[in-house]
Each structure stands twice: as structure tokens, then as C-alpha cells.
Design a protein around this motif. Structure first.
Motif, mmCIF file in Angstrom:
data_model
loop_
_atom_site.group_PDB
_atom_site.id
_atom_site.type_symbol
_atom_site.label_atom_id
_atom_site.label_comp_id
_atom_site.label_asym_id
_atom_site.label_seq_id
_atom_site.Cartn_x
_atom_site.Cartn_y
_atom_site.Cartn_z
ATOM 1 N N VAL A 1 0.829 -1.216 0.000
ATOM 2 C CA VAL A 1 0.000 0.000 0.000
ATOM 3 C C VAL A 1 0.862 1.264 0.000
ATOM 4 C CG1 VAL A 1 -0.234 0.062 2.532
ATOM 5 C CG2 VAL A 1 -1.972 1.150 1.106
ATOM 6 N N LEU A 2 2.034 1.188 0.614
ATOM 7 C CA LEU A 2 2.902 2.370 0.686
ATOM 8 C C LEU A 2 3.445 2.741 -0.698
ATOM 9 C CD1 LEU A 2 4.791 1.560 4.014
ATOM 10 C CD2 LEU A 2 2.836 3.107 3.676
ATOM 11 N N ALA B 1 -8.577 -1.079 7.433
ATOM 12 C CA ALA B 1 -8.388 -0.233 8.613
ATOM 13 C C ALA B 1 -7.629 1.029 8.197
ATOM 14 C CB ALA B 1 -7.629 -0.996 9.684
ATOM 15 N N ASP C 1 -10.741 10.361 7.223
ATOM 16 C CA ASP C 1 -10.402 11.135 6.029
ATOM 17 C C ASP C 1 -9.997 10.268 4.848
ATOM 18 O OD1 ASP C 1 -10.962 13.456 7.273
ATOM 19 O OD2 ASP C 1 -8.879 14.003 7.720
ATOM 20 N N ALA D 1 -7.217 6.108 13.665
ATOM 21 C CA ALA D 1 -6.191 7.119 13.925
ATOM 22 C C ALA D 1 -5.426 6.736 15.186
ATOM 23 C CB ALA D 1 -6.838 8.487 14.084
ATOM 24 N N VAL E 1 -3.215 3.036 12.900
ATOM 25 C CA VAL E 1 -2.725 3.011 11.523
ATOM 26 C C VAL E 1 -2.215 4.418 11.201
ATOM 27 C CG1 VAL E 1 -3.410 2.686 9.107
ATOM 28 C CG2 VAL E 1 -4.291 1.154 10.889
ATOM 29 N N GLU E 2 -1.101 4.494 10.479
ATOM 30 C CA GLU E 2 -0.506 5.786 10.139
ATOM 31 C C GLU E 2 -1.522 6.626 9.351
ATOM 32 O OE1 GLU E 2 2.712 6.894 10.711
ATOM 33 O OE2 GLU E 2 3.858 5.079 11.187
ATOM 34 N N SER E 3 -1.510 7.935 9.588
ATOM 35 C CA SER E 3 -2.467 8.785 8.896
ATOM 36 C C SER E 3 -2.206 8.747 7.402
ATOM 37 C CB SER E 3 -2.377 10.219 9.412
ATOM 38 O OG SER E 3 -1.125 10.744 9.105
ATOM 39 N N THR F 1 -2.868 6.482 5.279
ATOM 40 C CA THR F 1 -2.684 5.180 4.627
ATOM 41 C C THR F 1 -3.736 4.220 5.180
ATOM 42 O OG1 THR F 1 -1.094 3.524 3.878
ATOM 43 C CG2 THR F 1 -0.944 4.188 6.191
ATOM 44 N N ASP G 1 -4.503 -0.083 6.292
ATOM 45 C CA ASP G 1 -4.046 -1.456 6.509
ATOM 46 C C ASP G 1 -5.085 -2.372 5.868
ATOM 47 O OD1 ASP G 1 -2.848 -3.760 7.421
ATOM 48 O OD2 ASP G 1 -3.555 -3.545 9.488
ATOM 49 N N LEU G 2 -4.680 -3.050 4.794
ATOM 50 C CA LEU G 2 -5.623 -3.867 4.037
ATOM 51 C C LEU G 2 -5.417 -5.360 4.310
ATOM 52 C CD1 LEU G 2 -5.472 -2.116 0.539
ATOM 53 C CD2 LEU G 2 -7.268 -1.900 2.264
ATOM 54 N N GLN H 1 -18.871 10.622 7.331
ATOM 55 C CA GLN H 1 -17.891 10.606 6.256
ATOM 56 C C GLN H 1 -17.672 9.202 5.707
ATOM 57 O OE1 GLN H 1 -14.294 12.468 7.452
ATOM 58 N NE2 GLN H 1 -15.267 14.449 7.782
ATOM 59 N N TYR I 1 -5.359 -11.811 13.265
ATOM 60 C CA TYR I 1 -4.780 -10.792 12.401
ATOM 61 C C TYR I 1 -4.057 -9.807 13.315
ATOM 62 C CZ TYR I 1 -4.460 -7.259 8.709
ATOM 63 O OH TYR I 1 -4.003 -6.359 7.780
ATOM 64 N N VAL J 1 2.913 1.442 7.923
ATOM 65 C CA VAL J 1 1.457 1.310 7.777
ATOM 66 C C VAL J 1 0.816 1.407 9.164
ATOM 67 C CG1 VAL J 1 -0.458 -0.142 7.012
ATOM 68 C CG2 VAL J 1 1.693 -0.123 5.716
ATOM 69 N N VAL J 2 1.319 0.578 10.079
ATOM 70 C CA VAL J 2 0.850 0.633 11.460
ATOM 71 C C VAL J 2 1.849 1.478 12.249
ATOM 72 C CG1 VAL J 2 0.394 -0.766 13.524
ATOM 73 C CG2 VAL J 2 -0.317 -1.587 11.266
ATOM 74 N N GLU J 3 1.349 2.307 13.142
ATOM 75 C CA GLU J 3 2.217 3.186 13.931
ATOM 76 C C GLU J 3 3.216 2.343 14.731
ATOM 77 O OE1 GLU J 3 2.020 6.620 14.324
ATOM 78 O OE2 GLU J 3 0.028 7.160 13.564
ATOM 79 N N ASP K 1 -2.186 -3.479 15.199
ATOM 80 C CA ASP K 1 -3.561 -3.475 14.695
ATOM 81 C C ASP K 1 -4.099 -4.898 14.850
ATOM 82 O OD1 ASP K 1 -5.939 -2.932 13.416
ATOM 83 O OD2 ASP K 1 -5.088 -2.934 11.395
#
Lengths: 375, 375
Positions: free
Chosen positions: A80-81, A125, A130, A165, A168-170, A172, A174-175, B24, B123, B167-169, B174
Motif C-alpha cells: 500500500v505504501l 483499517a 479522512d 487514527a 494506523v498511520e495517517s 494510509t 491497513d488492508l 464521512q 490478524y 502502515v501501522v504506527e 492493529d
């Protein structure tokens, strides 16, 4: 990488440098596996027996009487990145492509046990609400997810779309995907009981990097002056070439079942590259005589990351995404059926008696049992 | 929150302020739901029919002949951040507790359709390989996961433990779970076809906040001078009280099936609090005459966040985590069986003819159909 198959150049990129430390994860994985195994008694008490041999394989199998139930959950990983970076740099959305990748991670594993995938659930996730406000990428993700379900003949049952939030990093997401299917008739179970010397190895083409080796590719992009925008020599940028969606192999396994071709064993060639051909617990030699032309993006990575053949074929799929082990008499038919499904395939070699090893004759590379520690 | 049930004080905390913007996410959710629905034809072509009514419910159901197959994937959400903060501040690990929460999110939803959960997949997407290097939390996570499987009688089939730096902080994880089960015999399917006026509503006690309303609680912790270390008045800190693991309701639904009690419909009381009692598509009035004592942590949140009763019961579970709708003759027996499983339960009210609404008599709060938009 636990057992580097060969000496590598000083400035070569290894998985360890790319931040993936398999050795660190493994002791905990082992504890998790042992704890998981101990829970099988619960379902036995309810009249359902697990297929013990499936615990080391790519999907978990339970005997539910008239058929076997197979289930799995899989994660896309950091691909994804790459899509995020290309989208930021060029405005081109590859979110449909990575949706297909995510489903491929699940279904291509599920079919290894002989299951027909039936239901896929979405795990999306996001780093915040946003993420879904950008309608283009959100709609592409949905369209790609649905299209992959269409190809695989599965029902998209539902899923989770949490906004996480802080987890998961803003900006992006997590699929992941879970998948459930049935092995029906039960004779389709392909855990390798019938794998035997003399079996043919039929390889199915990959579309590119799929979703394994991506951390290495990302590290490489950091080194390149033009990053993902680097022309890899075929009028494609590195980023776009990386984002070719993973081939979905479900149509092939379903067509083989329909044609009455018995599949003895299968391997989804993901992490560990062609070392994965050693996956089965038996002691056999796997001799490969035909290798495919290597997708441009993988040749580029091999060259730029200065990987020798042993390292490249031991890490990346190098053009072969899935392996089918069938009786020799069914080999050509198997390749033919894959072609009819629009997937390149070739009879690549055979299973032989002998020490546990993969011999890739055209490039003179051999991997032994010590080169793959999955269990 | 799409429809605040009442006026709230100026300095009260709402879900919108806590960063969760349902409005949203919803249009995209709708598109995803429509796209998902269109894929049902694929499995029909393979001889398996989806149970159409399950698409609006908590788990997806497919008719596989001798039984129904139910599947789901669920996410813990941001509760892990509470465990992370408490661990950082005090060294006390609640990773076993949040493992149970994660499984509860999946199994408590799966059982709403009448399914017996059989297989759970893990997961666990960590912010980096380092997450698993902290053996204490990693081992607690595994131990809690296994213990929850033990309570639910499910087999832990396997899962994914990727390291997803970027992806994950970093330094968090997650957590999600997928679950698959069977509705067997098929008469156990509880999608609400038999829900009718005169049915009793039996509520099962919650253990605390469970995993819904956590964003609000986290926002509140930021406001408190001592944050998660605030004594909530029962010798527990706010953080520790929040981390009471979610009750697993599987033993109750399984015991009811064994005792021959037909369950007409069930609701897992999660997001939207008691408004969830409006979940079924039918037009009925749900009259509640008995409410439970409220867990200390939820009273504390209500007081500190200045939520009136309508807001509190419309957001949090307020002591009731699961609702069973049964024939009136089975009401006391249902509560008794839950008690035998170690879970407090009471006959709380009844289904009546009338406008679609929940009337909570003891606190004088009513929610109408407009207060819950799930589909």
C-alpha cells in the motif's frame, strides 16, 4: 532472512536491511502455533475434526462431514505504501490494483488445500475517516475488490472499515482479507499425501512482484535518484511496474477440478521465492528444467539491488507465482487448462527421489532443506 | 454520530469531537455494500445461495446444504492504545485482555445469526518486528487469545503476524480476528423471522465498556489531570477499568441451543449503545422495564463527559452487552441458563406492536427509528 543462500555483494540489499527481521518474529510465532494447536480439542468435542496436516500449510482445514471447511486471514503488507507514494507523486491511483493484491493474498493461499473459495470479507483499517473522503481512491479500492471477487467467483460477504487514527498511520490504510471455502468433493484435498516422485511440476506465471519482496523494492526506491519514477527500461516506471496486480489463480484450480485433473499438491510462491518449492514436509528433490522469462520489474530489482541468482530466486517469484504438482500424465493438460484461463504455464520439472532440495538447472542454483524454515 | 438523541452540554464530549465521523465513512460504506451484494450471483452459480437477509446483519450467511456457513472479520479498534498507554505508564500488561476483546468482537457478532463459532484466525499487524521482541506483551497476547478460544470452544486455526512499519504506527499493533462457524441445525438461524410482539427481551450483562465508545474514553482521558491513572472511585484506575475484557457470550448461545431454547433474534450491543435494540428491520416497539446497575467505568464516563441518559445509553452499553429475543415462555429459562454460564442476565422487557422505538422506562428515554441508521 534466516539462511542467506549465498554470499552477497557489500552494497546489495538484504531483507534484514529492508527492516524485515524474520528471526525476531519466529519464536513468538512458534509459541502462537503451539497455543493454537492446543485449541483443536474444542471443535473435536463438537464433532468436528481438524485436518492436522493443514496446520503447517497455507490454510486451515476442518472436517465438517460432507466436505472440508478451509479458512484464512491474510494481510496485504506494505505494498500500500508504494500505491500511496505513486498516488502522491503522479495522481495515478492503483488502489484497484492493491485491492486485487489483497484478495490474491487470501484466495491464492486458500486454494492450495484444494478449496473452492466462497466468501471473502474485507478488512480495511484506515488511518482516519479522512482516508475515505478521497472518493477516487476509495471508489477504486471498492471497484478493484469487486472485480477480483468477480474473477474468483466468490461472494464479498462484508467486512470492517474502521477508522483507526493512532493505530494506523495517517493517510494510509491497513488492508487485509479473510476467506472461507469448501473442499468438495473431499477428494480435492491437496495437502500432499499423493505427492510422489515422478510428479510433474507445472508453474504458473506471475504478473510481477505480486506482494512479496516489496520491502526490498521500497528500500531500493529510496536509493534511486528518481525513486518510483525511475524508468525501468520498458517505458514503465518502477512504481507502476511494482503495482501490477497479483495474478488470481482461482480460475485455474477450479478449471482443473472441473476437468477432473487431480492436483497432488500446490505451492503459492510468495515470501522465500522458489525456496517455497521445498514447502512439503516430505524428502524429495525438485528438479526444475524450464524457467520463465523474468518480469522486467524483477530483473530491474535483481540488477539494481545486486542480487545473484541464488538470492533473487530465493527471495522473489522471478516470473512464477504458483506451482502445481500433478501426475506426469496430467502435466501438459494442466498447462493447457491454465492457458485457457489466460495464465501462462509450463511444465517446469519433476519431483524425484533424493535429498530434500530444489535444483534450478538453467541457472545452476540449488536450495537445500536448510534454506527454508517455515515450521 | 448521525442523530444525536438529545441536546448535550457545551463541554460534553461527542463522538464527532472524539474523531469518529460516521457521516464521512457512510457513503463509501454504502457503495461497498452495493458492490458486495452484486457478487452473490457467483456463489449461486456454484450452487450455494446466500441468505439475503444476513447482509444487513452482523455476520454473513451462506446456505451450504446441510447447514449454514457464517463468516465475519472484525477489528479491535483503538482500545489497543489504552493498553499501550497503561503499559507505558505502569508496566501492567493488559494484552491478554485486549486479545479477548478482539475475539469477542468477532464471535459475539457471529453468534447473532445462530452460528456455533468453529475457527478463529488471528490478524496481528504490528508497527514493526520489534513489537514481538517485548516478550511479556507478546506472550500475554498469545495467552489471552488462547484463553478466549478456550471459553468459546473454537479452534484457533492460524493467522497473520505481519510487521508493517510505515502502515501501522510504531510500537502499537492493529488487532483483528476472523471467525467462521456453522448454523446447525438450520433451524437455529436467528435472523429475526420469528421476532414478534410478545417476545421477551433478555439482556446479558457487560463487563464494562467492551470495545465500543473507546475513542470517547480516550478523549476523556486526555482531559483528566491524571489521565488513565485517575481513580474512578472503586479503587480502580480509569485505564484498568477500561481494560476489563469484553464478555464472551458464546457459552450462553451454545447452552441455549443445547437446552432447546429457540432464540428468535439477538443483538450485540456495541456502537450506538441501546439504540442497537432497533436493529431489526421490523416495525416494533421495544419496551424496557428493567435496566442493570451501570458498571463503574461507564458511570464515570457519563459523569465526566457530561452525557445525559439519552446520550449515554445511545452510545455506551451501560451494563448490557447482548440482547436475546425469545418467546415469553422461555424468558426466565433463558436468564437462568445465562446465570449458569456465569453471566448475569435478566428479563428486561418485551417486544410490542407499535411504532419502531425503544422505550427505556426506568430512565424515561425513547429512541425512534431515526436514531439508528445502520443500512
Amino acid at each position: 532472512m534466516s539462511a542467506p543462500p549465498s554470499t552477497i555483494a557489500n552494497d546489495a540489499l538484504t531483507y534484514d536491511q529492508a527492516g524485515v527481521k524474520y528471526d525476531q518474529v519466529d519464536p513468538i510465532k512458534l509459541l502462537a502455533q503451539q497455543s493454537a494447536k492446543a485449541t483443536a480439542a474444542h471443535v473435536a468435542a463438537r464433532g468436528f475434526n481438524e485436518i492436522v496436516a493443514s496446520r503447517g500449510e497455507s490454510a486451515y482445514v476442518l472436517d465438517i462431514g460432507h466436505s472440508y471447511l478451509a479458512s484464512i486471514v491474510e494481510c496485504l503488507g506494505t505494498k500500500v505504501l508504494v500505491a500511496d507514494a505513486v498516488y502522491r507523486d503522479t495522481g495515478k491511483s492503483f488502489y484497484a490494483a492493491i485491492a486485487q493484491d489483497t484478495i490474491a493474498m487470501a484466495v491464492n493461499d486458500l486454494i492450495t488445500v484444494g478449496a473452492t473459495p466462497l466468501v471473502v470479507q474485507a478488512y480495511w483499517a484506515a488511518g482516519g475517516s479522512d482516508w475515505f473522503n478521497d472518493r477516487k481512491r476509495a471508489e477504486d479500492l471498492i471497484a478493484g475488490w469487486k472485480a477480483a471477487c468477480d474473477v474468483c467467483g466468490v461472494s464479498w460477504g462484508g467486512g470492517e472499515t474502521p477508522a483507526l487514527a493512532g493505530v494506523v498511520e495517517s493517510d494510509t490504510i491497513d488492508l487485509g482479507a479473510s476467506c472461507v471455502g469448501l473442499v468438495q468433493p473431499k477428494s480435492r484435498l491437496s495437502l500432499g499425501d499423493n505427492l510422489a516422485p515422478g510428479n510433474a511440476i507445472v508453474l504458473l506465471a506471475s504478473s510481477g512482484i505480486h506482494a512479496n519482496g516489496v520491502s526490498l523494492a521500497r528500500k531500493l526506491a529510496e536509493r534511486l535518484p528518481n525513486g518510483y519514477q525511475t524508468d525501468i527500461g520498458n517505458k514503465q516506471t518502477f512504481g507502476e511496474a511494482l503495482l501490477a496486480p497479483t495474478t488470481l489463480y482461482v480460475p485455474v484450480t477450479e478449471a482443473l477440478a472441473k476437468a477432473g485433473v487431480a492436483v497432488n499438491y500446490t505451492v503459492n510462491i510468495t515470501g522465500h521465492g522458489w525456496r517455497k518449492l521445498l514447502r512439503h514436509t516430505s524428502e524429495f528433490t525438485y528438479r526444475i528444467k524450464e524457467i520463465p522469462s523474468v518480469p522486467a520489474v524483477l530483473s530491474f530489482i535483481q540488477h539494481e539491488a545486486k542480487l545473484d541468482n541464488a538470492e533473487a530466486y530465493g527471495t522473489l517469484n522471478m516470473g512464477a507465482g504458483f506451482a502445481l504438482f500433478v501426475d506426469a500424465k496430467d502435466a501438459e493438460k494442466t498447462a493447457h487448462i491454465a492457458h485457457q484461463c489466460g495464465i501462462e504455464a509450463w511444465v517446469a520439472g519433476a519431483v524425484e527421489t533424493g535429498a530434500k532440495q530444489v535444483i534450478i538447472e538453467p541457472i545452476g542454483v540449488t536450495y537445500s532443506a536448510d534454506d527454508l524454515k517455515l515450521r
